[in-house]
Write a protein that holds these residues in place. Structure first.
Motif, PDB file in Angstrom:
ATOM      1  N   ARG A  83       6.098  19.782  45.085  1.00 48.75           N
ATOM      2  CA  ARG A  83       7.535  20.031  44.997  1.00 48.75           C
ATOM      3  C   ARG A  83       8.045  20.600  46.317  1.00 48.75           C
ATOM      4  O   ARG A  83       7.533  21.595  46.802  1.00 48.75           O
ATOM      5  N   PRO A  84       9.077  19.989  46.896  1.00 49.75           N
ATOM      6  CA  PRO A  84       9.618  20.519  48.147  1.00 49.75           C
ATOM      7  C   PRO A  84      10.330  21.851  47.898  1.00 49.75           C
ATOM      8  O   PRO A  84      11.046  22.019  46.915  1.00 49.75           O
ATOM      9  N   ALA A  85      10.076  22.774  48.796  1.00 53.39           N
ATOM     10  CA  ALA A  85      10.655  24.108  48.681  1.00 53.39           C
ATOM     11  C   ALA A  85      11.253  24.517  50.019  1.00 53.39           C
ATOM     12  O   ALA A  85      10.822  24.054  51.067  1.00 53.39           O
ATOM     13  N   ALA A  86      12.243  25.407  49.949  1.00 58.07           N
ATOM     14  CA  ALA A  86      12.913  25.873  51.164  1.00 58.07           C
ATOM     15  C   ALA A  86      13.045  27.387  51.125  1.00 58.07           C
ATOM     16  O   ALA A  86      13.227  27.975  50.065  1.00 58.07           O
ATOM     17  N   ARG A  87      12.940  27.997  52.295  1.00 57.92           N
ATOM     18  CA  ARG A  87      13.234  29.428  52.450  1.00 57.92           C
ATOM     19  C   ARG A  87      14.331  29.530  53.499  1.00 57.92           C
ATOM     20  O   ARG A  87      14.107  29.229  54.660  1.00 57.92           O
ATOM     21  N   LEU A  88      15.502  29.912  53.052  1.00 62.65           N
ATOM     22  CA  LEU A  88      16.654  29.996  53.935  1.00 62.65           C
ATOM     23  C   LEU A  88      17.094  31.447  54.084  1.00 62.65           C
ATOM     24  O   LEU A  88      16.895  32.254  53.168  1.00 62.65           O
ATOM     25  N   PRO A  89      17.700  31.799  55.207  1.00 62.79           N
ATOM     26  CA  PRO A  89      18.041  33.199  55.491  1.00 62.79           C
ATOM     27  C   PRO A  89      18.885  33.905  54.433  1.00 62.79           C
ATOM     28  O   PRO A  89      18.712  35.084  54.201  1.00 62.79           O
ATOM     29  N   SER A  90      19.795  33.223  53.768  1.00 63.83           N
ATOM     30  CA  SER A  90      20.682  33.921  52.828  1.00 63.83           C
ATOM     31  C   SER A  90      20.113  34.049  51.420  1.00 63.83           C
ATOM     32  O   SER A  90      20.745  34.640  50.556  1.00 63.83           O
ATOM     33  N   PHE A  91      18.941  33.516  51.196  1.00 63.92           N
ATOM     34  CA  PHE A  91      18.332  33.564  49.865  1.00 63.92           C
ATOM     35  C   PHE A  91      17.082  34.427  49.897  1.00 63.92           C
ATOM     36  O   PHE A  91      16.276  34.329  50.814  1.00 63.92           O
ATOM     37  N   ARG A  92      16.910  35.251  48.895  1.00 61.79           N
ATOM     38  CA  ARG A  92      15.781  36.183  48.858  1.00 61.79           C
ATOM     39  C   ARG A  92      14.503  35.567  48.332  1.00 61.79           C
ATOM     40  O   ARG A  92      13.467  36.207  48.344  1.00 61.79           O
ATOM     41  N   THR A  93      14.573  34.363  47.839  1.00 65.31           N
ATOM     42  CA  THR A  93      13.416  33.729  47.233  1.00 65.31           C
ATOM     43  C   THR A  93      13.307  32.284  47.709  1.00 65.31           C
ATOM     44  O   THR A  93      14.240  31.737  48.295  1.00 65.31           O
ATOM     45  N   THR A  94      12.189  31.681  47.435  1.00 64.67           N
ATOM     46  CA  THR A  94      11.984  30.275  47.746  1.00 64.67           C
ATOM     47  C   THR A  94      12.813  29.427  46.792  1.00 64.67           C
ATOM     48  O   THR A  94      12.871  29.702  45.598  1.00 64.67           O
ATOM     49  N   LEU A 116      13.691  22.652  45.546  1.00 64.69           N
ATOM     50  CA  LEU A 116      14.817  21.726  45.687  1.00 64.69           C
ATOM     51  C   LEU A 116      15.014  20.841  44.458  1.00 64.69           C
ATOM     52  O   LEU A 116      16.146  20.470  44.143  1.00 64.69           O
ATOM     53  N   ASP A 117      13.940  20.520  43.743  1.00 69.16           N
ATOM     54  CA  ASP A 117      14.119  19.665  42.571  1.00 69.16           C
ATOM     55  C   ASP A 117      14.903  20.362  41.458  1.00 69.16           C
ATOM     56  O   ASP A 117      15.492  19.708  40.607  1.00 69.16           O
ATOM     57  N   THR A 118      14.949  21.691  41.472  1.00 62.92           N
ATOM     58  CA  THR A 118      15.734  22.399  40.455  1.00 62.92           C
ATOM     59  C   THR A 118      17.229  22.293  40.733  1.00 62.92           C
ATOM     60  O   THR A 118      18.034  22.467  39.828  1.00 62.92           O
ATOM     61  N   LEU A 119      17.608  21.994  41.972  1.00 59.73           N
ATOM     62  CA  LEU A 119      19.019  21.820  42.321  1.00 59.73           C
ATOM     63  C   LEU A 119      19.496  20.398  42.053  1.00 59.73           C
ATOM     64  O   LEU A 119      20.693  20.153  41.961  1.00 59.73           O
ATOM     65  N   ALA A 120      18.560  19.478  41.949  1.00 58.79           N
ATOM     66  CA  ALA A 120      18.907  18.062  41.874  1.00 58.79           C
ATOM     67  C   ALA A 120      19.267  17.585  40.472  1.00 58.79           C
ATOM     68  O   ALA A 120      19.591  16.422  40.291  1.00 58.79           O
ATOM     69  N   VAL A 121      19.234  18.449  39.483  1.00 69.50           N
ATOM     70  CA  VAL A 121      19.488  17.996  38.112  1.00 69.50           C
ATOM     71  C   VAL A 121      20.962  17.714  37.835  1.00 69.50           C
ATOM     72  O   VAL A 121      21.291  16.985  36.914  1.00 69.50           O
ATOM     73  N   ALA A 162      18.461  22.746  53.774  1.00 65.44           N
ATOM     74  CA  ALA A 162      17.396  21.955  53.151  1.00 65.44           C
ATOM     75  C   ALA A 162      18.085  20.827  52.397  1.00 65.44           C
ATOM     76  O   ALA A 162      19.082  21.049  51.704  1.00 65.44           O
ATOM     77  N   PHE A 163      17.556  19.612  52.534  1.00 69.98           N
ATOM     78  CA  PHE A 163      18.158  18.432  51.914  1.00 69.98           C
ATOM     79  C   PHE A 163      17.047  17.578  51.329  1.00 69.98           C
ATOM     80  O   PHE A 163      16.003  17.388  51.957  1.00 69.98           O
ATOM     81  N   ALA A 164      17.268  17.085  50.123  1.00 72.38           N
ATOM     82  CA  ALA A 164      16.273  16.203  49.504  1.00 72.38           C
ATOM     83  C   ALA A 164      16.965  15.206  48.585  1.00 72.38           C
ATOM     84  O   ALA A 164      17.949  15.524  47.926  1.00 72.38           O
ATOM     85  N   VAL A 165      16.434  13.994  48.580  1.00 70.45           N
ATOM     86  CA  VAL A 165      16.825  12.960  47.626  1.00 70.45           C
ATOM     87  C   VAL A 165      15.551  12.590  46.885  1.00 70.45           C
ATOM     88  O   VAL A 165      14.563  12.171  47.497  1.00 70.45           O
ATOM     89  N   PHE A 166      15.567  12.760  45.568  1.00 69.20           N
ATOM     90  CA  PHE A 166      14.416  12.426  44.736  1.00 69.20           C
ATOM     91  C   PHE A 166      14.613  11.033  44.162  1.00 69.20           C
ATOM     92  O   PHE A 166      15.705  10.697  43.706  1.00 69.20           O
ATOM     93  N   VAL A 167      13.563  10.225  44.192  1.00 72.29           N
ATOM     94  CA  VAL A 167      13.638   8.834  43.748  1.00 72.29           C
ATOM     95  C   VAL A 167      12.764   8.675  42.511  1.00 72.29           C
ATOM     96  O   VAL A 167      11.560   8.904  42.557  1.00 72.29           O
ATOM     97  N   ASP A 168      13.392   8.292  41.400  1.00 66.09           N
ATOM     98  CA  ASP A 168      12.677   8.103  40.134  1.00 66.09           C
ATOM     99  C   ASP A 168      12.883   6.689  39.630  1.00 66.09           C
ATOM    100  O   ASP A 168      14.008   6.164  39.651  1.00 66.09           O
ATOM    101  N   SER A 169      11.807   6.110  39.122  1.00 70.77           N
ATOM    102  CA  SER A 169      11.859   4.778  38.537  1.00 70.77           C
ATOM    103  C   SER A 169      12.397   4.865  37.113  1.00 70.77           C
ATOM    104  O   SER A 169      12.017   5.746  36.349  1.00 70.77           O
TER     105      SER A 169
END
Length: 184
Positions: A29-40, A43-48, A126-133
């Motif tokens: 699972r792709p993950a991001a750590r960005l300066p304004s967020f305290r946690t990892t 990205l797939d949790t944002l894509a729903v 952080a940017f992601a496009v998830f591809v599902d069949s």
């Protein structure tokens, strides 16, 4: 000299041993750590909430999606891939522009006396496009974009959270549909 060679070999072996579990899991699972967020951020949790479906199988979608994303900015398509099930970048730092457009077209970070923070601050995204069949030769794309803005060189280094305007996702979809031969 022998000690240096031995230490170098040990470092390579250790690096391979640590990377092996990641390499053995193609659907990490792709993950991001960005300066304004305290946690990892997973990205797939944002894509729903942001999805689109296409009348083509993933084998057709993948190369056209990669071309579409890279045509906006090649830095947006540096990670993931077919085996991972996603395309994007878990960490990109930029300022003022993303591709040929001002960042404020893609992100909303607030506004100050000097203009939109997306255009005046350093942006980590952080940017992601998830591809599902899907059944019947269809494909679902799920989109995630998250970012933070940090003042460049100033005294205030409190990072700001940014949100997508939806324009980047829409632009990639338009370019993908164009490549699929669909009418806008």
């Amino acid at each position: 000299m022998r000690l240096a060679s031995w230490l170098l070999a040990l470092a390579h072996a250790l690096a391979l041993a640590l990377a092996a579990p990641v390499l053995a899991q193609p659907n990490t699972r792709p993950a991001a750590r960005l300066p304004s967020f305290r946690t990892t951020i997973l990205l797939d949790t944002l894509a729903v909430m942001n999805r689109s479906e296409h009348e083509a199988p993933p084998a057709v979608i993948w190369p056209l999606l990669a071309e579409s994303v890279k045509s906006i900015d090649p830095e947006l398509a540096t990670a993931g891939g077919v085996a991972a099930g996603w395309l994007g970048t878990p960490y990109l730092v930029t300022a003022r522009r993303l591709g040929e457009q001002p960042i404020s077209r893609w992100l909303e970070c607030g506004i100050g006396m000097t203009g939109r923070y997306a255009d005046t601050h350093r942006i980590a995204l952080a940017f992601a496009v998830f591809v599902d069949s899907l059944p019947n030769q269809r494909t679902r794309l799920s989109w995630a974009l998250v970012a933070s803005a940090t003042e460049r060189g100033g005294q205030n280094n409190n990072p700001l959270s940014c949100e997508t305007t939806g324009a980047l996702e829409l632009e990639v979809r338009k370019r993908l549909d164009n490549r699929l031969g669909l009418k806008p």
